[in-house]
Structure formats: structure tokens, C-alpha cells
Design a protein around this motif. Structure first.
Motif, short mmCIF file in Angstrom:
data_model
loop_
_atom_site.label_atom_id
_atom_site.label_comp_id
_atom_site.label_asym_id
_atom_site.label_seq_id
_atom_site.Cartn_x
_atom_site.Cartn_y
_atom_site.Cartn_z
N ALA A 196 37.70 24.20 63.97
CA ALA A 196 36.75 23.14 63.64
C ALA A 196 37.22 22.36 62.42
O ALA A 196 38.21 21.63 62.47
N HIS A 197 36.53 22.55 61.32
CA HIS A 197 36.81 21.79 60.11
C HIS A 197 38.00 22.40 59.35
O HIS A 197 38.38 23.53 59.58
N GLN A 198 38.54 21.61 58.43
CA GLN A 198 39.65 22.08 57.60
C GLN A 198 39.17 22.83 56.36
O GLN A 198 39.96 23.37 55.61
N SER A 199 37.85 22.84 56.16
CA SER A 199 37.27 23.49 54.99
C SER A 199 36.06 24.31 55.44
O SER A 199 35.62 24.20 56.57
N PRO A 200 35.49 25.14 54.56
CA PRO A 200 34.36 25.99 54.96
C PRO A 200 33.20 25.21 55.55
O PRO A 200 32.85 24.13 55.06
N LEU A 201 32.59 25.75 56.61
CA LEU A 201 31.40 25.14 57.19
C LEU A 201 30.20 25.42 56.29
O LEU A 201 30.03 26.55 55.81
N SER A 202 29.39 24.41 56.06
CA SER A 202 28.19 24.57 55.23
C SER A 202 26.97 24.94 56.07
O SER A 202 26.18 25.79 55.70
N GLU A 203 26.84 24.26 57.22
CA GLU A 203 25.66 24.50 58.04
C GLU A 203 25.93 24.07 59.48
O GLU A 203 26.71 23.16 59.73
N ILE A 204 25.26 24.75 60.42
CA ILE A 204 25.32 24.43 61.85
C ILE A 204 23.91 24.24 62.34
O ILE A 204 23.00 24.99 61.96
N ARG A 205 23.70 23.25 63.20
CA ARG A 205 22.38 23.04 63.81
C ARG A 205 22.54 22.80 65.31
O ARG A 205 23.29 21.92 65.72
N PHE A 206 21.81 23.58 66.11
CA PHE A 206 21.66 23.25 67.52
C PHE A 206 20.66 22.11 67.62
O PHE A 206 19.67 22.08 66.87
N HIS A 207 20.87 21.18 68.55
CA HIS A 207 19.81 20.21 68.83
C HIS A 207 18.66 20.99 69.45
O HIS A 207 18.86 21.76 70.38
N PRO A 208 17.43 20.85 68.92
CA PRO A 208 16.32 21.69 69.38
C PRO A 208 15.96 21.53 70.86
O PRO A 208 15.50 22.48 71.48
N ASP A 209 16.20 20.34 71.41
CA ASP A 209 15.85 20.08 72.81
C ASP A 209 17.07 20.04 73.74
O ASP A 209 16.93 20.20 74.95
N GLN A 210 18.23 19.80 73.16
CA GLN A 210 19.47 19.72 73.95
C GLN A 210 20.54 20.62 73.32
O GLN A 210 21.45 20.14 72.65
N PRO A 211 20.40 21.95 73.52
CA PRO A 211 21.27 22.89 72.81
C PRO A 211 22.74 22.87 73.22
O PRO A 211 23.54 23.58 72.64
N ASP A 212 23.09 22.04 74.22
CA ASP A 212 24.51 21.84 74.51
C ASP A 212 25.15 20.95 73.45
O ASP A 212 26.37 20.77 73.44
N HIS A 213 24.33 20.41 72.56
CA HIS A 213 24.81 19.58 71.45
C HIS A 213 24.57 20.32 70.14
O HIS A 213 23.45 20.79 69.89
N ILE A 214 25.60 20.40 69.30
CA ILE A 214 25.42 20.97 67.97
C ILE A 214 25.96 20.01 66.91
O ILE A 214 26.74 19.10 67.22
N PHE A 215 25.53 20.24 65.69
CA PHE A 215 25.92 19.40 64.56
C PHE A 215 26.37 20.31 63.42
O PHE A 215 25.73 21.32 63.15
N THR A 216 27.48 19.94 62.79
CA THR A 216 28.00 20.75 61.69
C THR A 216 28.34 19.85 60.51
O THR A 216 28.61 18.66 60.66
N CYS A 217 28.32 20.47 59.32
CA CYS A 217 28.80 19.77 58.12
C CYS A 217 29.66 20.75 57.33
O CYS A 217 29.55 21.97 57.50
N SER A 218 30.51 20.20 56.47
CA SER A 218 31.49 21.06 55.79
C SER A 218 31.60 20.75 54.31
O SER A 218 31.15 19.70 53.82
N GLN A 219 32.24 21.69 53.61
CA GLN A 219 32.51 21.52 52.18
C GLN A 219 33.56 20.43 51.96
O GLN A 219 33.74 19.96 50.84
N GLY A 220 34.24 20.04 53.05
CA GLY A 220 35.23 18.95 52.95
C GLY A 220 34.62 17.57 53.14
O GLY A 220 35.34 16.58 53.24
#
Length: 297
Positions: A196-220
Motif C-alpha cells: 500500500a503506502h510507502q509510510s505507516p498507515l494511520s487509519e483505515i475505513r470501510f465504506h459503511p454501505d459499500q464495504p467493497d470500498h475502503i479508504f486509507t490515510c498515511s503518515q506520508g
């Protein structure tokens, strides 16, 4: 559109965890080892409804003279709360009770990095050594009922996310930027491991209604949208995808996941992300938060 601050309340220490209990109650955990419950009235007034002090560090001989007394993470399931700490202690609280319902004094021997309810009676924690531990709240044992290992390299698990409808499916983010998919019902290791990211992941979120979609953010400073529905559309009868999640599919590992960067890479870490409908919210070390509208799923 401009955002308007509706209310605020002073908090002692840093806010480490923040979660809604219901539309009228919000809970926060702090670097001082406390958990505070606030009642919201008229969407403007925040009043302290309940306070649990010294949940972490205090009374633990190994930490009396150290600074390891902060809560690191907080989660809620109905009126039950779970708080994990730097001291490796896990506290189970109920919003209607003054004292903790249950305390796991030595849930871990190192700092707990995240916590979630996989179901009402099961609490999952992650740690700095790349382990996940599952605790059965119905049991009288202090030990974890199951322990899972990311890898032999002791790479920290930085965040956890639970599938909105299938509690046994969990995603974790790593210090190495990898995303891991777990089936808590089988095996002790991740089913999938995605670069995934080149730096540590900060948080992951499943879309509450469409869990085939996720969202991530990173320390980078990255914010990504992962579209797992592309796996389903490109696969026929592989891994029985009609009944399982694409995040546990071997096809996900074969780079069939479509990833989109939602914003240009930020100069400072992004610490938190959330999604509702077609709107994505994120915030970071620059002390600002951003709302992206009309994100295409």
C-alpha cells in the motif's frame, strides 16, 4: 461552504481516541489515561456526563515511575466501551457504570495500538509487535482467546478496521505501509497482504454501505480510495466471491485492486479519515480537516 464550530469543551491532556456512543453521547480517551463521556445538547452544549480516571498506568508496578499511562485507542459497541493503553492494559466500560466492567491488566506486554469490537462479546486489539489478540468478554480468563501474527519481523500493526456487516473480516494497517486482510475464524496469519503506502498507515475505513470500498490515510500525507469491486467484476467464481469479501481474495493480491489518490500528497502526516455517503473527511498534523464531496464509488 464554511464549517461552523458549534461547541467545545476543554480536555486535560491530548485526545487519543474519539467515538460516538449514540447521537447524544460522545466519548474521548486521553494521554492522561482517562476516558470522558460528554452529553451533547441542542448540538451546541457539551457537558461532562461521566469520567473514568487512572485507567492506564496507575497501580501497575512496571509503570508507576514511567510516562506510560496514556490511553492510545478507544472504541464503542452500543453502551460498551473499550480503552487500550501504552501500559498494555485493556479496560471494558459501560456508560451507565462508574467502575470498569472488566480490566485486562496484562492484555499486552507492549503498547496497544488499536482496539475494536469484532462482535458484542469479542474485543480485538493490535500491538507494536505485529500481533492481534482477541478477548472473549464472556470468559473469566485474563488471557486472549486467540492470537494472530502479522509476520515474524515484529512490524507494528498501526490500525484496525472491521467489516461493517461481517465482523470476522478485519483489515489492519502496518508500520511498513502494508494492508493486511484477516479472517478471524480461521488461521493465525493474514489471508491477504497488499502493498500500500510507502509510510505507516494511520487509519483505515470501510465504506459503511459499500464495504467493497475502503479508504486509507498515511503518515506520508496520502489519502487513498481502494475499489475492491473491480476484483469482483473481473473474477468469475474465484474464491467464491459472491459470499466472501474481495479483501480476502487471492485476486486482491494480484494487483486487481483499483487505488486512487484523492488528494495530492500532503507535506505532513494525515492522522484520521472517515467516510459517509459520497463524502470523505480527513485531518492531519497541519491542524486542519478537509471534506471531499462527490467521491465516486
Amino acid at each position: 461552504s464554511n464549517s461552523v464550530q458549534l461547541g467545545s469543551v476543554p480536555v486535560q491532556g491530548d485526545v487519543a481516541g474519539l467515538t460516538w456512543v449514540n447521537p447524544d453521547l460522545i466519548c474521548c480517551s486521553t494521554s492522561r489515561g482517562t476516558v470522558n463521556l460528554y452529553r451533547i445538547e441542542q448540538y451546541r452544549i457539551l457537558s461532562l456526563s461521566q469520567e473514568w480516571n487512572n485507567l492506564h498506568g496507575e497501580g501497575s508496578t512496571a509503570y508507576i515511575n514511567s510516562s506510560c499511562r496514556g490511553s492510545t485507542c478507544l472504541t464503542a459497541n452500543g453502551e460498551t466501551l473499550a480503552s487500550g493503553g501504552q501500559d498494555g492494559r485493556l479496560n471494558i466500560l459501560n456508560v451507565r457504570q462508574r467502575d470498569p466492567v472488566k480490566v485486562y491488566e496484562k492484555a499486552d506486554s507492549c503498547s496497544i495500538t488499536d482496539v475494536l469490537f469484532s462482535r458484542a462479546s469479542d474485543v480485538l486489539i493490535s500491538n507494536m509487535r505485529g500481533q492481534l489478540k482477541l478477548f472473549d468478554l464472556r470468559s473469566n480468563f485474563q488471557e486472549a482467546s486467540s492470537t494472530y501474527l502479522l509476520s515474524s519481523d515484529q512490524i507494528a500493526v498501526t490500525c484496525l478496521a472491521r467489516h461493517p456487516t461481517q465482523g470476522h473480516i478485519v483489515l489492519s494497517g502496518g508500520e511498513n505501509g502494508y494492508l493486511a486482510g484477516w479472517d478471524l475464524r480461521q488461521g493465525k496469519h493474514p489471508v491477504t497482504l497488499l502493498s500500500a503506502h510507502q509510510s505507516p498507515l494511520s487509519e483505515i475505513r470501510f465504506h459503511p454501505d459499500q464495504p467493497d470500498h475502503i479508504f486509507t490515510c498515511s503518515q506520508g500525507g496520502e489519502v487513498w480510495h481502494w475499489n475492491g469491486s473491480t476484483i469482483k467484476n473481473s473474477t468469475i467464481n474465484a474464491d467464491n466471491l459472491n459470499t466472501t469479501s474481495p479483501w480476502l481474495s487471492s485476486e486482491a493480491v494480484r494487483h486487481k485492486v483499483e487505488t486512487n489518490s484523492l488528494v495530492s500528497q500532503q507535506p505532513l502526516p494525515i492522522n484520521s479519515i472517515d467516510v459517509l455517503g459520497h463524502n470523505v473527511l480527513f485531518g492531519g498534523d497541519n491542524e486542519a480537516f478537509y471534506i471531499l464531496h462527490n467521491v465516486v464509488m
